[in-house]
Scaffold this motif. Sequence first.
Motif, PDB file in Angstrom:
ATOM      1  N   THR A  84       1.027  -1.194  -0.215  1.00  0.00           N
ATOM      2  CA  THR A  84       0.117  -0.107  -0.194  1.00  0.00           C
ATOM      3  C   THR A  84       0.965   1.323  -0.079  1.00  0.00           C
ATOM      4  O   THR A  84       2.287   1.155  -0.114  1.00  0.00           O
ATOM      5  CB  THR A  84      -0.928  -0.051   1.345  1.00  0.00           C
ATOM      6  N   GLU A 123       1.469  -3.782   3.626  1.00  0.00           N
ATOM      7  CA  GLU A 123       0.427  -3.302   4.240  1.00  0.00           C
ATOM      8  C   GLU A 123       0.763  -3.442   5.710  1.00  0.00           C
ATOM      9  O   GLU A 123      -0.036  -2.496   6.521  1.00  0.00           O
ATOM     10  CB  GLU A 123      -0.862  -4.300   3.816  1.00  0.00           C
ATOM     11  N   LYS A 178       2.302  -0.393   7.432  1.00  0.00           N
ATOM     12  CA  LYS A 178       1.841   1.193   7.263  1.00  0.00           C
ATOM     13  C   LYS A 178       1.509   1.789   8.523  1.00  0.00           C
ATOM     14  O   LYS A 178       1.884   2.758   8.744  1.00  0.00           O
ATOM     15  CB  LYS A 178       0.885   1.263   6.292  1.00  0.00           C
ATOM     16  N   THR A 229      -5.392   2.072   6.233  1.00  0.00           N
ATOM     17  CA  THR A 229      -4.767   1.225   5.422  1.00  0.00           C
ATOM     18  C   THR A 229      -5.901   0.828   4.464  1.00  0.00           C
ATOM     19  O   THR A 229      -5.816   0.810   3.120  1.00  0.00           O
ATOM     20  CB  THR A 229      -4.064  -0.277   5.984  1.00  0.00           C
TER      21      THR A 229
END
Length: 243
Positions: free
Chosen positions: A4, A13, A16, A140
């Motif tokens: 992401t 991901e 994050k 996210t």
Amino acid sequence: MTTTHFGFQSVEEGDKARRVRGVFDSVAPKYDLMNDLMSLGLHRAWKAYTVLVADVREGQSVLDIAGGTGDLALAFAKKAGASGRVVHTDINEAMLRTGRERLLDAGVALPTLVCDAEKLPFASDSFDVVSVAFGLRNMTHKDAALAEMNRVLHPGGKLLVLEFSKVAKPLEKLYDWYSFKVLPGLGRLVAGDDASYRYLAESIRMHPDQEALKALMKQSGFGHVDYHNLSGGVVALHVGIKC
């Protein structure tokens, strides 16, 4: 691993949330001061407008997500009164602690808890109003978070998303210069942290624009969605109704 964006960077991901937490751990002590400086005080007007549109009434229940330093939660508490309920939440403990202390200093004690907006620890149909101010862009899975916000609202309940958005075309060059030149310098001088404010500028550009966010909210279960551009689109207030 699925990736992401974290600002303009591509990250895993799972990484994050940790990076976003680091940003807000860093800026929490100077968060309110920096908001006043970088928005020239306009953030207060944006939030006051959000409270006006929310139209919280005596006895209603409100969930403030990414509530940070507690300014919206405090305003909602005054509207909901002693018979109402306002829950102040944030995924970042440092921000939440700062907000809780600020609320207590104002003589207001609210339920305050650390929680992830993508997995809200509340029963379905629990709240009349849900708000998230300047927090959605850091999540996210925005679709999952919006679906959770829809789930915990009563039918007919209202979601308010106050977030940076896409500015009007004539303002773009000036806004880019301010975002990438002035903001990081201001962050370095005041908060001792230019990287977090560079991330802020980048994250705004990666966030869905007004129409894209409206469509995402509808896909997440909101039957009626509208938005109000503020300050030439620097910020937009999206309002979704659970049908």
